[in-house]
Every structure is written in structure tokens, then in C-alpha cells.
Design a protein around this motif. Structure first.
Motif, PDB file in Angstrom:
ATOM      1  N   LEU A  60       0.847  -1.197   0.000  1.00  0.00           N
ATOM      2  CA  LEU A  60       0.000   0.000   0.000  1.00  0.00           C
ATOM      3  C   LEU A  60       0.885   1.252   0.000  1.00  0.00           C
ATOM      4  O   LEU A  60       1.716   1.429   0.901  1.00  0.00           O
ATOM      5  CB  LEU A  60      -0.915  -0.010   1.228  1.00  0.00           C
ATOM      6  N   ASN A  61       0.719   2.063  -1.042  1.00  0.00           N
ATOM      7  CA  ASN A  61       1.514   3.289  -1.237  1.00  0.00           C
ATOM      8  C   ASN A  61       2.993   3.038  -1.536  1.00  0.00           C
ATOM      9  O   ASN A  61       3.799   3.972  -1.501  1.00  0.00           O
ATOM     10  CB  ASN A  61       1.383   4.237  -0.039  1.00  0.00           C
ATOM     11  N   TYR A  62       3.340   1.789  -1.823  1.00  0.00           N
ATOM     12  CA  TYR A  62       4.717   1.467  -2.218  1.00  0.00           C
ATOM     13  C   TYR A  62       5.042   2.204  -3.517  1.00  0.00           C
ATOM     14  O   TYR A  62       4.269   2.159  -4.476  1.00  0.00           O
ATOM     15  CB  TYR A  62       4.844  -0.047  -2.401  1.00  0.00           C
ATOM     16  N   GLN A  63       6.155   2.904  -3.547  1.00  0.00           N
ATOM     17  CA  GLN A  63       6.469   3.753  -4.706  1.00  0.00           C
ATOM     18  C   GLN A  63       7.945   3.691  -5.074  1.00  0.00           C
ATOM     19  O   GLN A  63       8.742   4.546  -4.678  1.00  0.00           O
ATOM     20  CB  GLN A  63       6.056   5.209  -4.435  1.00  0.00           C
ATOM     21  N   SER A  68       3.993   5.329  -9.805  1.00  0.00           N
ATOM     22  CA  SER A  68       3.018   5.988  -8.944  1.00  0.00           C
ATOM     23  C   SER A  68       2.818   5.088  -7.720  1.00  0.00           C
ATOM     24  O   SER A  68       3.095   3.891  -7.785  1.00  0.00           O
ATOM     25  CB  SER A  68       1.705   6.171  -9.698  1.00  0.00           C
ATOM     26  N   PRO A  69       2.333   5.642  -6.588  1.00  0.00           N
ATOM     27  CA  PRO A  69       2.155   4.813  -5.398  1.00  0.00           C
ATOM     28  C   PRO A  69       1.205   3.654  -5.687  1.00  0.00           C
ATOM     29  O   PRO A  69       0.136   3.865  -6.263  1.00  0.00           O
ATOM     30  CB  PRO A  69       1.543   5.778  -4.366  1.00  0.00           C
ATOM     31  N   TYR A  70       1.580   2.435  -5.285  1.00  0.00           N
ATOM     32  CA  TYR A  70       0.708   1.271  -5.490  1.00  0.00           C
ATOM     33  C   TYR A  70      -0.514   1.438  -4.592  1.00  0.00           C
ATOM     34  O   TYR A  70      -0.378   1.669  -3.388  1.00  0.00           O
ATOM     35  CB  TYR A  70       1.450  -0.032  -5.186  1.00  0.00           C
ATOM     36  N   PRO A  71      -1.746   1.318  -5.154  1.00  0.00           N
ATOM     37  CA  PRO A  71      -2.939   1.744  -4.407  1.00  0.00           C
ATOM     38  C   PRO A  71      -3.617   0.693  -3.541  1.00  0.00           C
ATOM     39  O   PRO A  71      -4.682   0.971  -3.005  1.00  0.00           O
ATOM     40  CB  PRO A  71      -3.883   2.182  -5.533  1.00  0.00           C
ATOM     41  N   SER A  73      -3.544  -3.152  -0.852  1.00  0.00           N
ATOM     42  CA  SER A  73      -2.823  -3.896   0.195  1.00  0.00           C
ATOM     43  C   SER A  73      -2.352  -5.266  -0.254  1.00  0.00           C
ATOM     44  O   SER A  73      -1.586  -5.930   0.457  1.00  0.00           O
ATOM     45  CB  SER A  73      -3.724  -4.041   1.425  1.00  0.00           C
TER      46      SER A  73
END
Ligand code: MF3
Ligand code: CO
Ligand code: CO
Length: 287
Positions: A60-63, A68-71, A73
Motif C-alpha cells: 500500500l503506497n509502495y512507490q 506511482s504509489p501502489y494503491p 494492500s
């Protein structure tokens, strides 16, 4: 090139992180059926991680740089999707094959990473064979691990088994070292030459996560900036375990009570120890 050697304390933390990742897959398994959306599976896993396990999702939010941030979980990669599929509103239907990839972070900051294939309903004979061969590829890779072996030994056996069955190995994504960070050295290629690459040493921890395509190996990225699909739109499958290198072999860290034991072509101490370890684990806690 430096591949970290984990301390006994770090290994204990990694056993916990990887078991928790596997338990998320155990938890979500009964929900994976026709009619459920991948977005719902993401919500179930997210709630389980945060409320039951007190872990967080590493995705989650991995960037990584340039992304772009992964949206979400979890990653849900359906049919011709190879990896990094984003959960959404699409409902599963009979005959689909789905990879769910879970990476958790424990309160102490350790990452555990594992993925499995799910077949919705019975699945075609062909789809089931792709999933079985991919499972065997992962396990043959695991069986090539021991102190003194080489990283290339893993890729070699995976490639031989995949291509020997008429399938192909995705080249652009690989397994990875893991610990206090999501992706560490080394890169674990799922193709290659026996005896090549760095020597494996006890205490190294990395994932083995072959992506095997029914058709050609080529991939493309969807406009969402994350989802990877086969270029020829053929089916793709993936399994992933996190592995500890030992003097005499491998210890699979991402085991849980609901984990499938090694396939029949794996024999000896690895098969016996793994089956015994799975049988000794209590079921994942329910919410
Ligand atoms: N869990 C994946 C792996 O095995 C990485 C997913 S990154 C994401 O390395 F951002 F796509 F979630
Ligand atoms: Co991984
Ligand atoms: Co993963």
C-alpha cells in the motif's frame, strides 16, 4: 555486490513475518470464489492485516522510483496478468486463475512475502497444468538452495522445468533478498545457467517467485502503470515463497497451516521437514 547474512535474531523475526504473510492467504482462501470482486479480497486482507495481525501492507503506497504509489494492500493478478495486478471492481468467474501476492510488515519492521494461485471453480485442464507446473518450478528452485550452491542453479532448474513443459519464463521480474527492506540484494532470476552467480551462504534470505507464461515470455505494462500482462494475452501463473539458506538446504519461512505441501517431485529432507512444519502449525486466527 553484497548479500546480507541474517543474524539468528533477524531469522526469528523473519519466520514470524513470513508466517503472517502466509496466514493472510489462508484467511482469504474461502472468500476466493465466483462472484467476489478482487477489491473485496483486498479489503478483507487489509482488515485482517491491520485489525487481527497488527501488521501493515508493504504494497500500500509502495512507490519505487518512476512509479506511482501502489494503491492496494495485496496484488491480484488474473488470467493473462503476470504480476502487480491492482484489485478492483471486477468479479471472479468460474475458470479464472488468480494470483494473490501478500507482503506484510511486522511491528518490528520485518517484511514477509508470499503468493499462491487460486483456481475459481474447477478450471480447465490446461489452466490447472500451468498452475501445477509453476508450483513445481518454485519448489525445484527451492530444492536447489543450500550453502555452497550458486544463485544460477535456482534459475536453471526453473527454466528447464518450465520450458520442458512447453511454457516460458518471464525475464523482467525476479525474486529478491528481503528483510528489514522489501527488496534487497540479490536478484533471484528464474532462468539461467547452473554454477553461475554468487555462492549461497547460510543465513541469506530471499524469495523465489517464478512467473510462468503459457505462451511467449514477452510482457507489457497496462496504462495503470502497474499491471503486467502477457503480450500475447496467454495465461500466466506465479507462486512465491520466502526462503532461508541453511548449510544443508533451504528452510521455507512462508509456511502456514493452510499451505500446500511440496509437490511429489520434491523428495527427501526438504519435503519431509516442510510437510512436518506445516502440520505442526495452528490454523490462522479468525477475526
Ligand atoms: N510482492 C511483490 C513481490 O513479490 C511486489 C509487489 S509490489 C507492488 O516482490 F507494488 F506491486 F505491490
Ligand atoms: Co517478492
Ligand atoms: Co510477493
Amino acid at each position: 555486490m553484497s548479500i546480507g547474512i541474517k543474524t539468528p535474531e533477524e531469522i526469528t523475526e523473519m519466520r514470524l513475518a513470513c508466517r503472517l504473510a502466509a496466514e493472510v492467504l489462508d484467511y482469504v482462501t474461502p472468500f476466493v470464489k465466483a462472484g467476489v470482486t478482487t477489491g473485496k479480497l483486498d479489503q478483507l486482507c487489509s482488515d485482517y492485516m491491520t485489525q487481527v495481525q497488527h501488521t501493515t501492507s508493504a504494497t500500500l503506497n509502495y512507490q519505487p522510483p518512476g512509479y506511482s504509489p501502489y494503491p492496494a494492500s495485496i496484488c491480484t493478478s488474473l488470467n493473462h496478468q503476470v504480476c502487480h495486478g491492482i484489485p478492483g471492481g471486477k468479479a471472479l468467474k468460474k475458470g479464472d486463475i488468480l494470483n494473490i501476492d501478500v507482503t506484510v510488515v511486522t511491528p518490528n519492521g520485518f517484511f514477509g512475502d508470499t503468493s499462491r494461485m487460486f483456481i475459481v471453480g474447477e478450471g480447465s485442464i490446461f489452466a490447472r497444468r500451468l498452475c501445477q507446473v509453476t508450483f513445481e518450478c518454485m519448489w525445484l528452485g527451492i530444492a536447489a538452495v543450500r550453502g555452497g550452491a550458486h544463485l544460477g542453479d535456482i534459475g536453471h532448474v526453473i527454466q528447464r522445468h518450465a520450458e520442458g513443459n512447453g511454457f516460458s519464463v518471464v525475464r523482467e521480474f525476479c525474486g529478491h533478498g528481503i528483510g528489514r527492506r522489501f527488496h534487497e540484494e540479490p536478484q533471484v532470476l528464474h532462468y539461467g545457467t547452473r554454477g553461475s552467480g554468487p555462492e549461497l551462504k547460510p543465513g541469506m534470505i530471499f524469495t523465489i517467485e517464478p512467473m510462468i507464461n503459457a505462451g511467449k515470455a514477452a510482457i507489457s505494462e497496462l496504462p495503470d502503470g502497474w499491471t503486467i500482462v502477457t503480450k500475447d494475452r496467454s495465461l500466466s501463473a506465479q507462486f512465491e515463497h520466502t526462503i532461508l539458506v541453511t548449510e544443508t538446504g533451504a528452510e521455507v519461512l512462508s509456511l502456514s497451516a493452510g499451505c500446500e505441501p511440496p509437490p511429489k517431485l520434491i523428495t527427501g529432507a526438504l519435503a519431509e521437514n516442510t510437510a512436518r512444519a506445516i502440520a505442526a502449525l495452528p490454523s490462522a486466527p479468525q477475526p
